[in-house]
Scaffold this motif. Structure first.
Motif, PDB file in Angstrom:
ATOM      1  N   LYS A   1       0.843  -1.191   0.000  1.00  0.00           N
ATOM      2  CA  LYS A   1       0.000   0.000   0.000  1.00  0.00           C
ATOM      3  C   LYS A   1       0.883   1.247   0.000  1.00  0.00           C
ATOM      4  CE  LYS A   1      -3.820  -1.979   2.696  1.00  0.00           C
ATOM      5  NZ  LYS A   1      -4.583  -1.859   3.959  1.00  0.00           N
ATOM      6  N   GLU A   2       0.454   2.260  -0.708  1.00  0.00           N
ATOM      7  CA  GLU A   2       1.239   3.494  -0.778  1.00  0.00           C
ATOM      8  C   GLU A   2       1.499   4.069   0.608  1.00  0.00           C
ATOM      9  OE1 GLU A   2       1.187   7.868  -2.998  1.00  0.00           O
ATOM     10  OE2 GLU A   2      -0.401   6.401  -3.390  1.00  0.00           O
ATOM     11  N   GLU A   3       0.488   4.033   1.470  1.00  0.00           N
ATOM     12  CA  GLU A   3       0.636   4.610   2.801  1.00  0.00           C
ATOM     13  C   GLU A   3       1.517   3.761   3.722  1.00  0.00           C
ATOM     14  OE1 GLU A   3      -3.523   2.610   2.740  1.00  0.00           O
ATOM     15  OE2 GLU A   3      -2.146   3.635   1.362  1.00  0.00           O
ATOM     16  N   GLU A   4       1.886   2.568   3.285  1.00  0.00           N
ATOM     17  CA  GLU A   4       2.721   1.686   4.112  1.00  0.00           C
ATOM     18  C   GLU A   4       4.143   1.570   3.582  1.00  0.00           C
ATOM     19  OE1 GLU A   4      -0.779  -1.280   5.874  1.00  0.00           O
ATOM     20  OE2 GLU A   4       0.404  -1.925   4.151  1.00  0.00           O
ATOM     21  N   GLN A   5       4.472   2.344   2.555  1.00  0.00           N
ATOM     22  CA  GLN A   5       5.786   2.198   1.946  1.00  0.00           C
ATOM     23  C   GLN A   5       6.928   2.528   2.903  1.00  0.00           C
ATOM     24  OE1 GLN A   5       7.096   4.977  -1.031  1.00  0.00           O
ATOM     25  NE2 GLN A   5       5.527   6.484  -0.510  1.00  0.00           N
ATOM     26  N   ASP A   6       6.758   3.569   3.728  1.00  0.00           N
ATOM     27  CA  ASP A   6       7.826   3.933   4.660  1.00  0.00           C
ATOM     28  C   ASP A   6       8.082   2.822   5.665  1.00  0.00           C
ATOM     29  OD1 ASP A   6       8.131   6.365   3.401  1.00  0.00           O
ATOM     30  OD2 ASP A   6       6.853   7.463   4.810  1.00  0.00           O
ATOM     31  N   TYR A   7       7.002   2.228   6.160  1.00  0.00           N
ATOM     32  CA  TYR A   7       7.144   1.126   7.115  1.00  0.00           C
ATOM     33  C   TYR A   7       7.809  -0.072   6.441  1.00  0.00           C
ATOM     34  CZ  TYR A   7       5.918  -2.253  10.747  1.00  0.00           C
ATOM     35  OH  TYR A   7       5.969  -3.216  11.720  1.00  0.00           O
ATOM     36  N   CYS A   8       7.468  -0.324   5.183  1.00  0.00           N
ATOM     37  CA  CYS A   8       8.082  -1.422   4.449  1.00  0.00           C
ATOM     38  C   CYS A   8       9.577  -1.187   4.249  1.00  0.00           C
ATOM     39  CB  CYS A   8       7.400  -1.606   3.101  1.00  0.00           C
ATOM     40  SG  CYS A   8       5.751  -2.313   3.209  1.00  0.00           S
ATOM     41  N   HIS A   9       9.946   0.047   3.971  1.00  0.00           N
ATOM     42  CA  HIS A   9      11.366   0.378   3.842  1.00  0.00           C
ATOM     43  C   HIS A   9      12.096   0.084   5.157  1.00  0.00           C
ATOM     44  CE1 HIS A   9      11.931   1.994  -0.141  1.00  0.00           C
ATOM     45  NE2 HIS A   9      10.877   2.787  -0.024  1.00  0.00           N
ATOM     46  N   GLU A  10      11.467   0.398   6.266  1.00  0.00           N
ATOM     47  CA  GLU A  10      12.072   0.121   7.578  1.00  0.00           C
ATOM     48  C   GLU A  10      12.285  -1.371   7.775  1.00  0.00           C
ATOM     49  OE1 GLU A  10       9.875   1.832  10.773  1.00  0.00           O
ATOM     50  OE2 GLU A  10       9.863   3.845   9.910  1.00  0.00           O
ATOM     51  N   ILE A  11      11.284  -2.166   7.420  1.00  0.00           N
ATOM     52  CA  ILE A  11      11.401  -3.615   7.564  1.00  0.00           C
ATOM     53  C   ILE A  11      12.515  -4.157   6.679  1.00  0.00           C
ATOM     54  CG2 ILE A  11      10.232  -5.824   7.100  1.00  0.00           C
ATOM     55  CD1 ILE A  11       7.629  -4.512   7.972  1.00  0.00           C
ATOM     56  N   ILE A  12      12.585  -3.658   5.449  1.00  0.00           N
ATOM     57  CA  ILE A  12      13.618  -4.099   4.522  1.00  0.00           C
ATOM     58  C   ILE A  12      15.007  -3.796   5.081  1.00  0.00           C
ATOM     59  CG2 ILE A  12      14.655  -3.632   2.255  1.00  0.00           C
ATOM     60  CD1 ILE A  12      11.740  -3.187   1.251  1.00  0.00           C
ATOM     61  N   GLU A  13      15.170  -2.621   5.650  1.00  0.00           N
ATOM     62  CA  GLU A  13      16.468  -2.235   6.209  1.00  0.00           C
ATOM     63  C   GLU A  13      16.765  -2.989   7.501  1.00  0.00           C
ATOM     64  OE1 GLU A  13      16.530   1.976   6.660  1.00  0.00           O
ATOM     65  OE2 GLU A  13      16.319   2.375   4.504  1.00  0.00           O
ATOM     66  N   ASP A  14      15.776  -3.075   8.389  1.00  0.00           N
ATOM     67  CA  ASP A  14      15.993  -3.723   9.688  1.00  0.00           C
ATOM     68  C   ASP A  14      16.356  -5.198   9.551  1.00  0.00           C
ATOM     69  OD1 ASP A  14      15.452  -1.335  10.904  1.00  0.00           O
ATOM     70  OD2 ASP A  14      13.409  -1.859  11.525  1.00  0.00           O
ATOM     71  N   TYR A  15      15.738  -5.872   8.571  1.00  0.00           N
ATOM     72  CA  TYR A  15      15.961  -7.317   8.425  1.00  0.00           C
ATOM     73  C   TYR A  15      16.825  -7.651   7.216  1.00  0.00           C
ATOM     74  CZ  TYR A  15      12.412  -7.563  12.018  1.00  0.00           C
ATOM     75  OH  TYR A  15      11.717  -7.398  13.203  1.00  0.00           O
ATOM     76  N   GLN A  16      17.422  -6.613   6.620  1.00  0.00           N
ATOM     77  CA  GLN A  16      18.361  -6.765   5.506  1.00  0.00           C
ATOM     78  C   GLN A  16      17.783  -7.663   4.413  1.00  0.00           C
ATOM     79  OE1 GLN A  16      21.946  -8.108   7.571  1.00  0.00           O
ATOM     80  NE2 GLN A  16      22.589  -5.987   7.845  1.00  0.00           N
ATOM     81  N   LEU A  17      16.585  -7.311   3.963  1.00  0.00           N
ATOM     82  CA  LEU A  17      15.897  -8.100   2.957  1.00  0.00           C
ATOM     83  C   LEU A  17      16.328  -7.681   1.556  1.00  0.00           C
ATOM     84  CD1 LEU A  17      12.282  -7.989   4.461  1.00  0.00           C
ATOM     85  CD2 LEU A  17      14.026  -9.758   4.784  1.00  0.00           C
ATOM     86  N   LYS A  18      16.371  -8.636   0.663  1.00  0.00           N
ATOM     87  CA  LYS A  18      16.696  -8.360  -0.733  1.00  0.00           C
ATOM     88  C   LYS A  18      15.402  -8.028  -1.481  1.00  0.00           C
ATOM     89  CE  LYS A  18      18.568 -10.437  -4.959  1.00  0.00           C
ATOM     90  NZ  LYS A  18      17.366 -10.151  -5.766  1.00  0.00           N
ATOM     91  N   VAL A  19      15.131  -6.758  -1.648  1.00  0.00           N
ATOM     92  CA  VAL A  19      13.964  -6.312  -2.406  1.00  0.00           C
ATOM     93  C   VAL A  19      14.445  -5.316  -3.447  1.00  0.00           C
ATOM     94  CG1 VAL A  19      11.774  -5.060  -2.326  1.00  0.00           C
ATOM     95  CG2 VAL A  19      12.352  -6.672  -0.500  1.00  0.00           C
ATOM     96  N   ASP A  20      14.157  -5.591  -4.703  1.00  0.00           N
ATOM     97  CA  ASP A  20      14.649  -4.744  -5.784  1.00  0.00           C
ATOM     98  C   ASP A  20      13.721  -3.578  -6.099  1.00  0.00           C
ATOM     99  OD1 ASP A  20      17.096  -6.343  -6.869  1.00  0.00           O
ATOM    100  OD2 ASP A  20      15.515  -7.827  -6.610  1.00  0.00           O
ATOM    101  N   GLN A  21      12.397  -3.808  -5.916  1.00  0.00           N
ATOM    102  CA  GLN A  21      11.441  -2.726  -6.186  1.00  0.00           C
ATOM    103  C   GLN A  21      10.268  -2.793  -5.210  1.00  0.00           C
ATOM    104  OE1 GLN A  21      10.326  -1.639 -10.331  1.00  0.00           O
ATOM    105  NE2 GLN A  21      11.333  -3.541 -10.906  1.00  0.00           N
ATOM    106  N   LEU A  22       9.820  -1.607  -4.783  1.00  0.00           N
ATOM    107  CA  LEU A  22       8.561  -1.493  -4.053  1.00  0.00           C
ATOM    108  C   LEU A  22       7.552  -0.881  -5.019  1.00  0.00           C
ATOM    109  CD1 LEU A  22       9.201  -0.126  -0.430  1.00  0.00           C
ATOM    110  CD2 LEU A  22       8.372  -2.371  -1.087  1.00  0.00           C
ATOM    111  N   VAL A  23       6.433  -1.561  -5.199  1.00  0.00           N
ATOM    112  CA  VAL A  23       5.403  -1.106  -6.138  1.00  0.00           C
ATOM    113  C   VAL A  23       4.103  -0.917  -5.372  1.00  0.00           C
ATOM    114  CG1 VAL A  23       4.077  -1.735  -8.199  1.00  0.00           C
ATOM    115  CG2 VAL A  23       6.511  -2.321  -8.055  1.00  0.00           C
TER     116      VAL A  23
END
Length: 227
Positions: free
Chosen positions: A53-75
């Motif tokens: 969800k657009e409104e959840e993108q910032d939180y998703c970025h935090e999760i990606i950084e905190d857990y060092q996830l391999k994500v190439d694109q957020l859509v």
């Protein structure tokens, strides 16, 4: 063969009875979506697209950084799962030949399952996972009266991941979008093109976390795997 993975995670927690997106609930002290994405961090996968969800993108970025996830694109997702996957498909790199689609709320798949479906998809245009139905299934009418009882031996409960040749799945989603058709899974859109879809064995442990009871089962399965 270049492989892209689309993980729709723009759903809600209605049946979970929580205001929080179910993908962000904790499973063994990690968000469900972190478990899911991490499973695709294998050499056979070239690109991971997370649909949120657009409104959840910032939180998703935090999760990606905190857990060092391999994500190439957020859509950004759409109003329905189908629209969300279609948004993801349109962002798949031109170099990809194969696309896997997997529910963000199915964190208990294994890397072995992923490798197996990729292997099968190299020789088939569409491959999906499923398990034999354990219960008797009844078809009913609007008055809740039984119409018939299908042969259980020919019924399969379908799961994800589902794998498709990129051109085929993009064509299927485009056609469905143009005609205003909504299917219950990605494979159903391919079936409308009269293309064969192969089913391979999934796992009863590969459950979709939809209710509080599902989350309890997932915790137990994860704990058993870690022994």
């Amino acid at each position: 063969m270049k492989v892209s993975v689309i993980i729709p995670a723009a759903g809600q927690g209605k049946r979970m009875r929580t205001a929080k997106n179910k993908q962000f609930l904790l499973l063994d002290d990690r968000p469900i979506i972190a478990h899911t994405v991490d499973k695709f961090n294998i050499e056979e996968v070239d690109e991971i697209i997370l649909v949120v969800k657009e409104e959840e993108q910032d939180y998703c970025h935090e999760i990606i950084e905190d857990y060092q996830l391999k994500v190439d694109q957020l859509v950004y997702g759409g109003k329905t799962r189908q629209e969300s996957v279609y948004n993801g498909l349109q962002k798949v790199t031109a170099k990809s030949e194969l696309v896997l689609i997997h529910d963000g709320a199915r964190p208990l798949l294994t890397k072995r399952m992923i490798r197996n479906i990729i292997k099968e998809a190299k020789s088939h245009q569409a491959v999906i996972t499923g398990v034999a139905v354990k219960d008797t299934i009844k078809v009913i009418n609007h008055e809740q009266l039984v119409i018939n009882t299908p042969d259980r031996s020919r019924l399969v409960a379908i799961q994800t991941p589902q794998a498709f040749k990129k051109d085929l799945i993009l064509k299927a989603y485009t056609k469905a979008s143009e005609e205003g058709y909504f299917g219950t899974d990605s494979a159903s859109l391919v079936e409308r093109l009269n293309r064969p879809v192969k089913v391979i064995e999934g796992s009863y442990q590969n459950l979709k976390v939809t209710t509080p009871e599902d989350l309890e089962f997932a915790e137990k399965i994860l704990a058993r795997r870690q022994r």
